[in-house]
Design an enzyme around this catalytic site. Structure first.
Site, short mmCIF file in Angstrom:
data_model
loop_
_atom_site.label_atom_id
_atom_site.label_comp_id
_atom_site.label_asym_id
_atom_site.label_seq_id
_atom_site.Cartn_x
_atom_site.Cartn_y
_atom_site.Cartn_z
CG HIS A 69 3.96 -5.98 -36.07
ND1 HIS A 69 5.17 -6.64 -35.98
CD2 HIS A 69 4.12 -5.06 -37.05
CE1 HIS A 69 6.02 -6.12 -36.85
NE2 HIS A 69 5.41 -5.16 -37.51
CD GLU A 72 1.60 -5.34 -40.74
OE1 GLU A 72 2.50 -5.39 -41.59
OE2 GLU A 72 1.64 -4.62 -39.73
CG HIS A 73 5.59 -8.83 -40.65
ND1 HIS A 73 6.90 -8.80 -41.06
CD2 HIS A 73 5.34 -7.61 -40.12
CE1 HIS A 73 7.43 -7.62 -40.77
NE2 HIS A 73 6.51 -6.87 -40.19
CD GLU A 144 8.55 -4.02 -38.40
OE1 GLU A 144 8.34 -5.24 -38.60
OE2 GLU A 144 7.69 -3.14 -38.57
#
Lengths: 424, 437
Positions: A69, A72-73, A144
């Site tokens: 993840h 991905e950012h 997040e």
């Protein structure tokens, strides 16, 4: 010109174009005449569960939770600036998501498709990581994670997975924890990138009113890397037994939430996976769907409300079913559902009910074809599981009550786990 | 290389007894759909009754007496959907119903689904199960409990909860403060008889818009209109105007504590721009530049530069002329985040806006306009919005108006946007920020 195949699904009014790039990358186009919106997605078969893997030199890597993840950012960051800005200058909306098993980068646009598409194919192949930009992202991702910590449905879901799974990393939060992401650095991110972002491990899907020659020619021109095969993923052995039968957490909610699930030990891929998943969906609808006796009884008793839902998740490395919602009494709701499941396993599904539900599920499938976003995502998901989304048509033709009943007896006789969120 | 997209229009087919029928034709969708909207002035004494109607009507009708029978019927019709809901646009409350089904050609059996599904929709609308001059009491009680539970469950979603609380505080004393589904205390007082009266008023007198979309032939469309027009109607027209202009004398601060990890900061503004004003589209562009998308000032400064948040955005409420800025942050970063947000707001007012920001915003809005036309639900919502304010914009004229907006227009509307309320959902037990600074 790129050499692609054309498959017509006349009954669905859809055409699928399929292209094999020499690097091992697969590309698909689903053409949608009359649509303004074009969705393109570039994805890797790599998600939060891939935290242990073997590199091509044979070294086994254990990486911190949440790294897929995090990567991905970070891919949005490029030498010449943030990709989000460059897409938004063209008026398109870029985004990405990381799931248990996939990381997908996508955009949707109405104009300048080719320019957008080239940008997507380019940036995903060219990470630009610095110590500074990796550090900067930690604050954003921490927020997040904190947001999800306050999300009761998300907590309920992961607490259920924690009950179902003893070893499998699916029980770990996709974004990791505020602590685990502190251990992520530039070097580790590159290790993961180099292992998983190889053409043979990736797919490109386009849905919209665009020309297949143009799409695949761009793919041909833009994919630079050579075939590097696929990385070897390592998942721990998962016993058939549950990790725990019950888990409870207190959060700021108005009334209790409950979620139950069953772990499926059967590992499949390809058409057989699609078939089993469809059968399980129909079984769940028969037992606890809106037309079931059980749903209506519990609804009348005030035990459940409109928030009640059920779902099947199935991948080559895991599979489970889950259901739940708000309830006035989690234990009682769980008890009623468990008895109904036992009774259904004993008597099997009624053929007329099965046929009716198959009809309803066909309709639900047809509806998904209204959306370029859903099409792109489903085509990708199916490809990674070695199957084809449009084969659902064939599944609905071939699926019968006997097969479905055998799945019912095999899966639903297993123990259920219960996750509960109670008000503070 | 691309097929020319057809113009998306809402063709007015009929207007009878305060009901206006439109058809939005398009072959590209797999589904046909009918949407029905009943409009009422948003008022406390009726809000909860209006809100409960869709759930009560979905529980059965003369032909399918129970929810279960209805659900079975919908499954037989290839997973048809008959549903309803309630929301507000400005100070108009909208009770809505819709049905949708897959187009006949996808059943492979030559079924005629439109008529069957329309009949189902009409049955729940026209012939609810009635006893003792009211809705069936047992069913009604369950739906009343569900409505109360639904209202209480607002706290589950902290982002939405803080957004709604900000609006409630900002608009206290105004009709707009009433939540979409009314208040818990009012819901508890609803009776099957009183609610049935409201139902009768809805069906016979609320202004009503009907949209049919998909590939629906003339014969089916007019048959549906004929059937719908048999409902006896007395037109009273209960929609009213919505007060948009308000001079804020003092910014109000509201802090509420909750046992949460992340704080939610919401800033409520009065834009003083009415939806029919020539300043409306400049306002849309203003909002886009400030907090509409990833290129916006808020996303860039609060998230990308300061790493304070995962989300920082602004949204407009078109009919009431409100703008809300939202962000999820650590408690310890509250002042810092607020300062950065207000700096962006001031930059808009001072005209610190680049050509690139304007262009990116307009392009993103254009994409949005074209994309809307690929969703039946979004097309219907767009035309309903236009019809509600009596403006005749279609997708093309809206695009032209947005295209024409200049930086000067944006700066002009910025002068009238006023901060009204700052709401903060505060974590009870603040944990140290995970920031390095």
């Amino acid at each position: 010109m790129a050499d692609y195949r054309t498959i017509n699904y006349d009954r669905l009014g859809e055409t699928l174009y399929e292209y094999d790039h020499p690097s091992g990358l697969k590309a698909f186009l689903v053409r949608k005449p009359g649509y303004n919106k074009k969705t393109a997605l570039f994805a890797t078969d790599y998600g939060s569960i891939d935290n242990v893997f073997k590199k091509s030199d044979g070294q086994v890597m254990h990486v911190p939770d949440g790294i897929a993840h995090f990567l991905e950012h970070k891919l949005f960051e490029q030498k010449e600036g943030n990709m989000l800005d460059r897409f938004s200058k063209l008026g398109s909306s870029p985004n990405a998501f990381t799931s248990f098993n996939q990381t997908a980068y996508y955009f949707s646009c109405t104009d300048l498709f080719e320019e957008n598409f080239r940008m997507l194919l380019d940036y995903v192949q060219n990470p630009w990581l610095t110590d500074e930009n990796v550090e900067k992202e930690k604050g954003i991702i921490a927020q997040e994670i904190r947001m999800y910590e306050d999300d009761p449905d998300w907590r309920l879901y992961f607490n259920l997975l924690g009950c179902l799974y003893v070893n499998h990393p699916i029980k770990i939060d996709i974004a990791g924890t505020v602590e685990s992401i502190q251990r992520i650095n530039k070097e580790l991110l590159y290790e993961c990138y180099n292992a998983f972002y190889t053409p043979g491990n990736m797919v490109v899907v386009v849905a919209g009113d665009v020309d297949p020659d143009r799409v695949f020619t761009i793919v041909d021109n833009m994919i630079k890397s050579k075939d590097k095969g696929r990385p070897e993923k390592h998942y721990p052995d998962e016993p058939e037994t549950l990790n725990a039968e019950y888990r409870e957490q207190k959060l700021q909610v108005s009334m209790p939430l409950f979620s139950m699930g069953i772990k499926d030990p059967v590992r499949l891929s390809g058409y057989e996976l699609l078939k089993r998943r469809t059968a399980i969906g129909i079984i769940l609808a028969a037992i606890m769907g809106r037309s079931s006796e059980l749903f209506n009884r519990m609804y009348y008793e005030g035990l459940i409300n409109d928030s009640f839902q059920f779902d099947v998740s199935m991948d080559q490395s895991y599979g489970f079913v889950n259901w739940g919602g708000q309830t006035t009494d989690p234990e009682k709701a769980a008890q009623e559902i468990r008895s109904e499941i036992t009774a259904t396993v004993e008597r099997g599904l009624d053929e007329a009910v099965f046929e009716r539900l198959k009809k309803a599920h066909t309709g639900v499938f047809i509806r998904t074809l209204n959306s370029t976003d859903i099409i792109a995502r489903e085509v990708m998901d199916c490809y990674f599981n070695r199957t084809n989304y449009f084969d659902l048509c064939r599944v609905f033709d071939e699926l019968d009550v006997n097969y479905t009943n055998s799945v019912l007896r095999d899966l639903f006789a297993r123990k259920t786990a219960l996750s509960v969120i109670k008000p503070v | 290389m691309e097929t020319a997209a057809r113009k998306t229009t809402a063709e007015k087919l009929a207007e009878k007894n305060g009901i206006t029928f439109y058809r939005i034709n398009s072959e590209k969708f797999k589904t046909n759909r009918v949407d029905i909207f009943f409009l009422d002035r948003l008022e406390r004494e009726r809000a909860s009754a209006n809100a409960i109607l869709p759930s009560v009507l979905k529980r059965g009708c003369s032909k399918f007496q129970t929810q279960r029978e209805l659900e079975i019927r919908m499954e037989e019709l290839y997973g048809a959907v008959v549903d309803g809901g309630c929301n507000k646009k400005g100070e108009t409350q909208i009770v809505s119903f819709h049905m949708s089904h897959i187009a006949d050609k996808y059943t492979g059996k030559g079924d005629k689904l439109f008529d069957k599904c329309s009949q189902l929709l009409m049955c729940i609308l026209q012939n609810p199960v009635v006893e003792d001059g009211g809705f069936k009491a047992s069913v009604f009680r369950q739906e009343r409990d569900n409505l109360v539970d639904y209202i209480r469950s607002r706290i589950n979603d902290k982002m939405r909860f803080s957004f709604l609380r900000c609006i409630e505080e900002m608009c206290r004393g105004e009709a707009f403060a009433i939540p979409d589904e009314g208040y818990e205390s009012d819901a508890l007082l609803l009776t099957p008889q009183k609610t049935y009266e409201i139902y009768q008023q809805m069906i016979s007198s609320y202004p009503c818009y009907v949209y049919m979309s998909g590939s629906i032939d003339d014969e089916s469309a007019y048959r549906f209109i004929e059937q719908f027009s048999q409902i006896p109607r007395t037109d009273t027209g209960r929609t009213g105007t919505c007060e948009v202009k308000k001079n804020v004398s003092e910014v109000r601060r509201v802090d509420e504590s909750m046992d949460v990890n992340q704080g939610k900061l919401c800033l409520g503004f009065r834009t003083n721009v009415e939806p029919t004003s020539p300043d409306y589209y400049p306002l849309v562009v203003y909002n886009g530049i400030l907090g509409g998308d990833v290129h916006s000032k808020l996303f860039q400064n609060v998230r990308e530069k300061a790493s304070l948040a995962y989300y920082a955005q602004s949204v407009l409420e078109k009919y009431k002329g409100l703008m809300i800025i939202m962000s999820g942050i650590e408690h310890a970063n509250r002042d810092k985040a607020e300062k950065i947000i207000l700096r962006q707001f001031e930059d808009m007012r001072e005209g610190n806006i680049t050509r690139e920001e304007l262009d990116a915003t307009k392009k993103s809005l254009m994409t949005g306009i074209k994309t809307m036309q690929d969703s039946q639900g979004a097309i219907v919502d767009f035309f309903l919005s236009q019809h509600l304010i009596g403006e005749g914009d279609d997708f093309e004229s809206m695009a032209r108006k947005i295209e024409a907006v200049t930086i000067d227009d944006v700066v002009r509307v910025a002068q009238n946007v006023q901060l009204d309320t700052i709401y903060f959902l505060k974590p009870d037990n603040p944990q140290p920020a995970h920031q390095d600074e």
